[in-house]
Design an enzyme around this catalytic site. Structure first.
Site, PDB file in Angstrom:
ATOM      1  N   HIS A  56      47.098  36.933  29.550  1.00 24.62           N
ATOM      2  CA  HIS A  56      45.693  37.167  29.898  1.00 24.62           C
ATOM      3  C   HIS A  56      44.908  37.879  28.796  1.00 24.62           C
ATOM      4  O   HIS A  56      43.691  38.009  28.911  1.00 24.62           O
ATOM      5  CB  HIS A  56      45.602  38.030  31.167  1.00 24.62           C
ATOM      6  N   GLU A  83      55.597  37.790  41.144  1.00 25.71           N
ATOM      7  CA  GLU A  83      54.172  37.911  41.440  1.00 25.71           C
ATOM      8  C   GLU A  83      53.735  36.952  42.546  1.00 25.71           C
ATOM      9  O   GLU A  83      52.572  36.566  42.592  1.00 25.71           O
ATOM     10  CB  GLU A  83      53.278  37.675  40.215  1.00 25.71           C
ATOM     11  N   ASP A  90      48.529  39.187  40.938  1.00 27.30           N
ATOM     12  CA  ASP A  90      48.925  37.848  41.373  1.00 27.30           C
ATOM     13  C   ASP A  90      49.622  37.916  42.726  1.00 27.30           C
ATOM     14  O   ASP A  90      49.435  37.057  43.582  1.00 27.30           O
ATOM     15  CB  ASP A  90      49.852  37.194  40.338  1.00 27.30           C
TER      16      ASP A  90
END
Ligand code: 3PY
Ligand code: MG
Length: 255
Positions: A46, A149, A175
């Site tokens: 990310h 996640e 997540d």
């Protein structure tokens, strides 16, 4: 360059704190290393990291005497190989849901016969100077950590932890909250219960229990430690910057 210190520490269940970098500039590494974190993660999933930033990330972390880890952008051979060749001593693989997916990550991270990592001269082995030594130690010294996640991963935690070559797991709370349909509620009892199940399973299978506490405070850090997590990533460069800036302005407004 490569030694077993980090891996021994996590495999022995010692409490250790690191942090997370989303901005691919080595200055952030220096700043977080000065703060005292023992290891730092480059977030290629990310964050604003390109492959070309990873060599300098690892250089800066090692110069500061800390441990460089990389959260790769996906569970695939090349991102894992690139991270290790550029000098990471551990990989963190996002969104792993099954034993099969763990096996894929492990294979990418290990040299044959245990895996499919390619042999070459690279930054990790000092551009070939330490080639033989590196090849001898790499499969043992490099940590393979998969991220839990999702609800599916929590349900499959036993098979995930029993897969050969995995050193442990890292909870991705955001997540995870999305997967349970409560986006962003990382302190929700459902997430706490899922985390607890993961921590208990890690203890049972003698694997490292890690968690990324994106917005750390004394309560959530204390609660993670009490649940049995011992590999704790606190905050991120971006979160620290945003919080520090906000606090400075709030201080002025309250005067
Ligand atoms: C998540 O919270 O999902 C993360 O991946 C944190 O790093
Ligand atoms: Mg995530």
């Amino acid at each position: 360059m490569l030694n077993n210190v980090f891996k021994n520490k996590i495999n022995n269940g010692e409490l250790t704190f690191g942090s997370w970098c989303q901005v691919g500039h080595p200055a952030n590494v220096e700043i977080l290393a000065n703060a005292g974190f023992e290891w730092l993660v480059a977030d290629c999933e990310h964050g604003e990291f390109e492959d070309s930033d990873l060599g300098n990330f690892c250089r800066a972390v090692c110069l500061a005497g800390k441990v460089p880890l990389v959260r790769v952008k996906e569970n695939a051979i090349m991102p894992i190989r690139r991270a290790l060749d550029l000098g990471a001593v551990g990989i963190i693989v996002p969104l792993v849901n099954s034993a099969e997916e763990v096996a894929k990550a492990v294979a990418a991270a290990k040299y044959p016969p245990e895996g499919v990592r390619g042999f070459a001269f690279h930054r990790g082995n000092n551009w070939g100077v330490d080639f033989a030594e590196y090849v001898k130690n790499a499969n043992k010294a490099i940590a393979v950590i998969v991220m839990i996640e999702s609800k599916e991963a929590v349900e499959n935690i036993d098979e995930i932890l029993q897969t050969d070559g995995v050193d442990g797991v890292f909870i991705g709370p955001y997540d995870m909250s999305g997967s349970y349909g409560i986006i962003g509620q990382t302190d929700n009892p459902l997430i706490k219960e899922a985390c607890s199940k993961v921590a208990i399973a890690c203890k049972k299978y003698h694997k490292t229990a890690g968690a990324h506490i994106v917005m750390p405070n004394s309560e959530n850090v204390d609660s993670a430690v009490k649940q049995g997590f011992h590999l704790l990533a606190l905050g991120m460069d971006t979160v620290f910057l945003a919080n520090g800036a906000k606090q400075a302005l709030e201080m002025m407004q309250n005067d």
